[in-house]
Write an enzyme that holds these catalytic residues in place. Structure first.
Site, PDB file in Angstrom:
ATOM      1  CG  ASP A  89     -30.892 -33.362 -26.914  1.00  0.00           C
ATOM      2  OD1 ASP A  89     -32.015 -33.192 -26.398  1.00  0.00           O
ATOM      3  OD2 ASP A  89     -29.825 -33.258 -26.286  1.00  0.00           O
ATOM      4  CE1 TYR A 127     -48.758 -29.594 -25.521  1.00  0.00           C
ATOM      5  CE2 TYR A 127     -48.955 -30.887 -27.530  1.00  0.00           C
ATOM      6  CZ  TYR A 127     -48.455 -29.791 -26.855  1.00  0.00           C
ATOM      7  OH  TYR A 127     -47.665 -28.898 -27.515  1.00  0.00           O
ATOM      8  NE  ARG A 164     -29.940 -44.383 -11.304  1.00  0.00           N
ATOM      9  CZ  ARG A 164     -31.101 -43.753 -11.173  1.00  0.00           C
ATOM     10  NH1 ARG A 164     -31.732 -43.734 -10.032  1.00  0.00           N
ATOM     11  NH2 ARG A 164     -31.622 -43.130 -12.206  1.00  0.00           N
ATOM     12  CB  THR A 166     -27.275 -40.889 -19.122  1.00  0.00           C
ATOM     13  OG1 THR A 166     -28.648 -40.837 -19.508  1.00  0.00           O
ATOM     14  CG2 THR A 166     -26.859 -39.560 -18.537  1.00  0.00           C
ATOM     15  CE1 TYR A 171     -35.241 -37.272 -13.965  1.00  0.00           C
ATOM     16  CE2 TYR A 171     -35.634 -37.650 -11.636  1.00  0.00           C
ATOM     17  CZ  TYR A 171     -35.661 -38.100 -12.943  1.00  0.00           C
ATOM     18  OH  TYR A 171     -36.097 -39.357 -13.217  1.00  0.00           O
ATOM     19  CE  LYS A 213     -52.088 -30.468 -31.814  1.00  0.00           C
ATOM     20  NZ  LYS A 213     -51.287 -29.452 -32.504  1.00  0.00           N
ATOM     21  CE  LYS A 225     -32.325 -25.614 -23.284  1.00  0.00           C
ATOM     22  NZ  LYS A 225     -31.362 -25.181 -24.315  1.00  0.00           N
ATOM     23  N   GLY A 262     -31.250 -46.292 -22.891  1.00  0.00           N
ATOM     24  CA  GLY A 262     -30.941 -46.174 -21.466  1.00  0.00           C
ATOM     25  C   GLY A 262     -31.230 -47.455 -20.710  1.00  0.00           C
TER      26      GLY A 262
HETATM   27  N1  UDP Z   1     -26.579 -42.704  -1.241  1.00  0.00           N
HETATM   28  C1  UDP Z   1     -25.609 -43.054  -0.314  1.00  0.00           C
HETATM   29  N2  UDP Z   1     -24.374 -43.395  -0.771  1.00  0.00           N
HETATM   30  C2  UDP Z   1     -24.056 -43.427  -2.082  1.00  0.00           C
HETATM   31  C3  UDP Z   1     -25.046 -43.088  -3.032  1.00  0.00           C
HETATM   32  C4  UDP Z   1     -26.288 -42.717  -2.572  1.00  0.00           C
HETATM   33  O1  UDP Z   1     -25.861 -43.057   0.896  1.00  0.00           O
HETATM   34  O2  UDP Z   1     -22.892 -43.765  -2.408  1.00  0.00           O
HETATM   35  C5  UDP Z   1     -27.928 -42.361  -0.763  1.00  0.00           C
HETATM   36  C6  UDP Z   1     -28.468 -41.039  -1.293  1.00  0.00           C
HETATM   37  O3  UDP Z   1     -28.036 -39.965  -0.452  1.00  0.00           O
HETATM   38  C7  UDP Z   1     -29.957 -41.281  -1.218  1.00  0.00           C
HETATM   39  C8  UDP Z   1     -30.090 -42.779  -1.501  1.00  0.00           C
HETATM   40  O4  UDP Z   1     -28.821 -43.338  -1.250  1.00  0.00           O
HETATM   41  O5  UDP Z   1     -30.444 -41.016   0.075  1.00  0.00           O
HETATM   42  C9  UDP Z   1     -30.509 -43.100  -2.933  1.00  0.00           C
HETATM   43  O6  UDP Z   1     -29.657 -42.397  -3.801  1.00  0.00           O
HETATM   44  P1  UDP Z   1     -29.690 -42.554  -5.386  1.00  0.00           P
HETATM   45  O7  UDP Z   1     -28.632 -41.627  -5.928  1.00  0.00           O
HETATM   46  O8  UDP Z   1     -29.578 -43.974  -5.762  1.00  0.00           O
HETATM   47  O9  UDP Z   1     -31.116 -42.064  -5.884  1.00  0.00           O
HETATM   48  P2  UDP Z   1     -32.314 -41.165  -5.290  1.00  0.00           P
HETATM   49  O10 UDP Z   1     -33.263 -42.150  -4.733  1.00  0.00           O
HETATM   50  O11 UDP Z   1     -31.803 -40.226  -4.243  1.00  0.00           O
HETATM   51  O12 UDP Z   1     -32.815 -40.461  -6.492  1.00  0.00           O
END
Ligand code: UDP
Length: 314
Positions: free
Chosen positions: A59, A162, A189, A38, A148, A108, A94, A13
């Site tokens: 997994d 643990y 993101r 991912t 999450y 462990k 999970k 990742g």
């Molecule tokens: N966000 C946004 N526009 C986008 C993507 C994300 O305004 O196109 C906002 C989202 O609503 C959050 C912040 O940016 O408030 C960070 O989002 P991200 O998905 O990067 O991660 P988070 O910190 O929420 O886990």
């Protein structure tokens, strides 16, 4: 440091792959366990031919068996962006729950040290700012992010249990928003969304009014913090992130400027349970790990923009 056999789940990742590189360069042997949900083998291509590196497609929700001696287990496997965990909710649940139990079981069995990748999401929509490690959070237990954040809270409970029950040596890192090359461009993101939109001169999509805050850490800083924790004799919980807090609106402006873009802002609906503020208090990491972030936002974004450009022109 003595050379160790290290298992890294999620090693293909974004953050995991940088960790693999650093640890291999420090002379360790790495076994990556990843289901490639991912992550991507592209991130670890350069390591595949290294004799100290091996990759197991597996997994973490299924039992893990490693024959060779294991000295250290790092559990980094999980979908981690809101879009990715919304698309893979049960796998995310999970990975944080059963996956944590399985990786703790592995540690462990081998009497290995253990480090959990936790998240600032354990603080939920925090009512205090900045967030110290002592803050217990404000989390919606059955909300749209709960697969999450509640799985990661369970993961922390599992590590603590643990550790107490079996005398395991464990550490927890709560990683705050991290960005940089190798992020997935389509995982929703904010940093990558805005950079891609700005480079294409498309509308920048701000969710809500853009007043929600985040604090962005460049991936090299985050990884240096995790390695400092690994190498320390602190068996405890640490925030790792950059306290440089800003609004999402300010981030959009900065990215438009740095890319010289003609993009305009488009305001869309704010997703449910989207935290209104997030800023790490890193006093503990500064004092006990002697670590602090070094890369400022403009430099980090400039490097990330260059990388995104190269990806888009492929
Ligand atoms: N966000 C946004 N526009 C986008 C993507 C994300 O305004 O196109 C906002 C989202 O609503 C959050 C912040 O940016 O408030 C960070 O989002 P991200 O998905 O990067 O991660 P988070 O910190 O929420 O886990």
């Amino acid at each position: 440091m003595v050379a160790m056999n290290i298992v890294i789940t999620g090693g293909s990742g974004f953050v995991g792959s940088y960790l693999c590189e650093k640890l291999i360069n420090n002379g360790h042997k790495i076994i990556v366990i990843d289901n490639l949900l991912t992550g991507s083998t592209e991130n670890i291509n350069d390591l595949m031919s290294n004799e100290n590196f091996s990759f197991i497609e597996h997994d973490v929700q299924d039992h893990i068996e490693i024959e060779n001696k294991v000295d250290y287990v790092l559990h980094f496997a999980s979908a981690a962006s809101p879009k990715a965990y919304t698309e893979h909710p049960v796998n995310t649940l999970k990975a944080g729950s059963v996956g944590t139990i399985n990786t703790l079981g592995l540690a462990k069995k081998h009497q290995a040290e253990y480090l959990l990748a936790s998240t600032s999401e354990v603080y939920g929509d925090p009512l205090v700012s900045p967030q110290t490690e002592e803050y217990w959070g404000n989390v919606n237990p059955n909300g749209e992010r709960s697969m999450y954040d509640e799985a990661k809270r369970f993961a922390e409970a599992a590590v603590a249990t643990y550790s107490r029950s079996y005398d395991l040596k464990t550490k927890i890192v709560r990683i705050f928003n991290t960005y940089g090359p190798r992020m997935q461009l389509n995982d929703g993101r904010v940093v990558t969304n805005f950079i891609v939109q700005a480079l294409r001169n498309e509308n920048i999509t701000i969710y809500g009014d853009g007043s929600q805050t985040r604090s962005f850490s460049y991936v090299e800083d985050t990884v240096a913090g995790i390695i400092s924790l690994m190498n320390s004799s602190e068996y405890d919980v640490f925030n790792i992130g950059n306290p440089n807090e800003m609004t999402v609106g300010q981030l959009a402006e900065t990215i438009i400027e740095l890319t010289d873009s003609t993009s305009e802002i488009k305001y869309l609906e704010l997703p449910n349970d989207d935290p209104k503020q997030r800023k790490p208090d890193i006093t503990k990491a500064k004092t006990k790990l002697n670590w602090e972030p070094k890369v400022n936002l403009e430099d980090g974004l400039t490097k990330t923009i260059k990388w995104v450009e190269s990806q888009l022109s492929k």
